[in-house]
Design a protein around this motif. Structure first.
Motif, mmCIF file in Angstrom:
data_model
loop_
_atom_site.group_PDB
_atom_site.id
_atom_site.type_symbol
_atom_site.label_atom_id
_atom_site.label_comp_id
_atom_site.label_asym_id
_atom_site.label_seq_id
_atom_site.Cartn_x
_atom_site.Cartn_y
_atom_site.Cartn_z
ATOM 1 N N PRO A 151 -1.161 12.544 -3.683
ATOM 2 C CA PRO A 151 -1.272 11.643 -2.787
ATOM 3 C C PRO A 151 -1.524 11.914 -1.047
ATOM 4 N N ILE A 152 -1.898 10.803 -0.507
ATOM 5 C CA ILE A 152 -2.153 10.973 0.847
ATOM 6 C C ILE A 152 -1.137 11.371 1.700
ATOM 7 N N THR A 153 -1.211 11.883 2.825
ATOM 8 C CA THR A 153 -0.196 12.078 3.758
ATOM 9 C C THR A 153 0.232 10.811 4.509
ATOM 10 N N ALA A 154 1.376 10.206 4.368
ATOM 11 C CA ALA A 154 1.719 8.715 5.099
ATOM 12 C C ALA A 154 1.866 8.656 6.419
ATOM 13 N N THR A 155 2.569 9.734 6.840
ATOM 14 C CA THR A 155 3.124 9.641 8.255
ATOM 15 C C THR A 155 2.925 10.738 8.939
ATOM 16 N N GLY A 156 3.212 10.992 10.094
ATOM 17 C CA GLY A 156 3.225 12.233 10.927
ATOM 18 C C GLY A 156 1.837 12.475 11.658
ATOM 19 N N ILE A 166 0.761 -1.125 0.140
ATOM 20 C CA ILE A 166 -0.165 0.171 0.010
ATOM 21 C C ILE A 166 0.971 1.178 -0.010
ATOM 22 N N ALA A 167 0.576 2.068 -1.005
ATOM 23 C CA ALA A 167 1.492 3.199 -1.115
ATOM 24 C C ALA A 167 0.939 4.383 -1.399
ATOM 25 N N VAL A 168 1.504 5.522 -1.228
ATOM 26 C CA VAL A 168 0.781 6.866 -1.659
ATOM 27 C C VAL A 168 0.527 6.849 -2.888
ATOM 28 N N TYR A 198 -0.604 14.252 10.546
ATOM 29 C CA TYR A 198 -1.781 14.209 9.712
ATOM 30 C C TYR A 198 -1.637 13.083 8.621
ATOM 31 N N ALA A 199 -1.245 11.943 9.195
ATOM 32 C CA ALA A 199 -1.583 10.757 8.143
ATOM 33 C C ALA A 199 -3.120 10.648 7.993
ATOM 34 N N ASP A 200 -3.100 10.111 6.628
ATOM 35 C CA ASP A 200 -4.646 9.924 6.354
ATOM 36 C C ASP A 200 -5.026 8.488 6.521
ATOM 37 N N ILE A 201 -4.242 7.606 6.392
ATOM 38 C CA ILE A 201 -4.429 6.069 6.570
ATOM 39 C C ILE A 201 -3.407 5.624 7.914
#
Length: 339
Positions: free
Chosen positions: A77-82, A70-72, A84-87
Motif C-alpha cells: 500500500p501507498i503511504t497515506a500520511t506524514g 480513495i484508500a490505501v 512520506y505520503a505518496d498521494i
C-alpha cells in the motif's frame, strides 16, 4: 358553467404539468469507472474516468451526485500520511479520503489523484478508488466497474552509499566518528537498506583496535546518513602513526555503491620517543681493577628493535701505548634493544 370551465382548465394544467415532468425527467444512468486496473507512475498525477451509461451501455448525459473513496491498497500500500505520503489532496487533486462529485448534464467525469514527486526508491505501490453510492439520476445498480486499483510503478534509482570523506585521523585512544551518507546522484532511501562494512589492516593489527572491525549500518525510509564510531587502543608504545582502511562491502538489493566506498583512517601516535642512556654517568675504578661493566638503559616502549651507536672518547688514556700495555680495549660499537 363558469366554475365548470375553470375546473376543466385547472385539471388540464395539472395534466400538462405531469406530462411535462414525465417528458423531461432525466432517465437513470449507471456510474461506472472506465477501468478496474489503471496504471500510473511516480511523480505524475493519476487520472481515472467515471462514465455515465444508459441502459444500452452507451455514454449518456447525467445529473446527480456520486460518492467515492480513495484508500490505501492491500498489496504494497501507498503511504497515506506524514512526511512520506505518496498521494496528497491539493487544489482539484484528490488524496486519501471520502469525496463526492456532482455531474451536471455531462457524460463522464475525470478524477485526478495528486501523486507526490519524490526520489525514494520504493516498492510499486497501490491505492484503490471505490464508488460507494449515487443519487439523483445516477445509481450504481448493475454498474460494470465500481472499484479500480492504481499501481504506482517505481521509477527512482537505487540509493548510493559512500563515505563522506576519503580520509580521517585521530589520536590513539580517542573515538572518531566516520560518516556514511546517501549521495544525491542516486535515489533516496524508501526501502530498508543494510550497508555492511569491514576494516582492513594496512599498517595496524588487531591489537590496535578497541572497537568492532566490521558491522552493518541499517538505513530506513528517509534516512540519509549513519556513523561508524571507531576507537583505537590506548597504549604506551612508541610505534609511529599507523593507518587502516574501511571498506563498504554490501548493500543488499535495495542499495548500491557510491563514489567513495573506501576510507583511510590514521591513528596518530601520542607516545614519547624512547630514550637511551647510561645507568650511571660516571665510574671510578683502580687501574688494576680488571673488567668494568657499563650498562645502557632504554626508557619508554617501542614496537620496533632499537640500535644505539656509541663512541669512545679517551681522556688521558689510550687503547694502545708504546712500550706499555694498553689502558683499555674499548672501541666504537653499538648496543641493540629488541622490540
Amino acid at each position: 358553467m363558469i366554475m365548470l370551465i375553470r375546473s376543466i382548465i385547472h385539471s388540464m394544467s395539472i395534466l400538462i404539468f405531469l406530462m411535462g415532468s414525465l417528458l423531461f425527467a432525466m432517465p437513470d444512468r449507471r456510474a461506472s469507472l472506465s477501468t478496474a486496473t489503471p496504471t500510473g507512475a511516480e511523480n505524475e498525477n493519476c487520472t481515472v474516468t467515471i462514465n455515465y451509461l444508459d441502459d444500452a451501455g452507451d455514454l449518456a448525459l447525467a445529473q446527480g451526485t456520486v460518492y467515492f473513496t480513495i484508500a490505501v491498497g492491500t498489496n504494497n500500500p501507498i503511504t497515506a500520511t506524514g512526511d512520506y505520503a505518496d498521494i496528497t489532496e491539493e487544489g482539484d487533486e484528490y488524496g486519501v479520503g471520502a469525496y463526492t462529485i456532482s455531474p451536471n448534464m455531462v457524460t463522464s467525469s475525470t478524477l485526478t489523484i495528486g501523486v507526490v514527486a519524490d526520489k525514494r526508491y520504493e516498492h510499486d505501490e497501490e491505492f484503490t478508488i471505490t464508488l460507494t453510492n449515487a443519487t439523483g439520476s445516477v445509481n450504481l445498480t448493475g454498474s460494470p466497474i465500481t472499484a479500480a486499483t492504481f499501481t504506482l510503478t517505481n521509477d527512482d534509482d537505487l540509493p548510493k552509499f559512500a563515505f563522506s570523506t576519503p580520509t580521517s585521523n585521530e589520536e590513539e585512544g580517542t573515538a572518531k566518528e566516520i560518516d556514511v551518507v546517501v549521495e544525491a546522484t542516486g535515489g533516496d532511501v524508501g526501502r530498508d537498506v543494510d550497508v555492511t562494512w569491514s576494516l582492513v589492516d594496512t599498517e595496524t593489527s588487531t591489537a590496535d583496535h578497541a572497537s568492532d572491525e566490521e558491522g552493518t549500518l541499517s538505513f530506513t525510509e528517509g534516512e540519509d546518513s549513519k556513523t561508524i564510531t571507531y576507537l583505537s587502543e590506548e597504549d604506551e608504545l612508541h610505534e609511529g602513526d599507523e593507518s587502516f582502511v574501511l571498506n563498504l562491502t554490501g548493500y543488499g538489493t535495495t542499495g548500491s555503491s557510491g563514489s567513495q566506498t573506501a576510507h583511510t583512517h590514521t591513528i596518530n601516535d601520542d607516545d614519547e620517543v624512547p630514550t637511551v642512556g647510561f645507568s650511571v654517568t660516571e665510574m671510578n675504578k683502580d687501574e688494576d681493577h680488571g673488567s668494568v661493566t657499563v650498562t645502557f638503559s632504554l626508557e619508554g616502549q617501542t614496537t620496533s628493535a632499537t640500535s644505539v651507536s656509541y663512541a669512545i672518547k679517551s681522556e688521558g688514556t689510550t687503547a694502545t701505548s708504546e712500550g706499555d700495555d694498553p689502558d683499555h680495549n674499548l672501541s666504537a660499537s653499538s648496543v641493540n634493544f629488541s622490540a
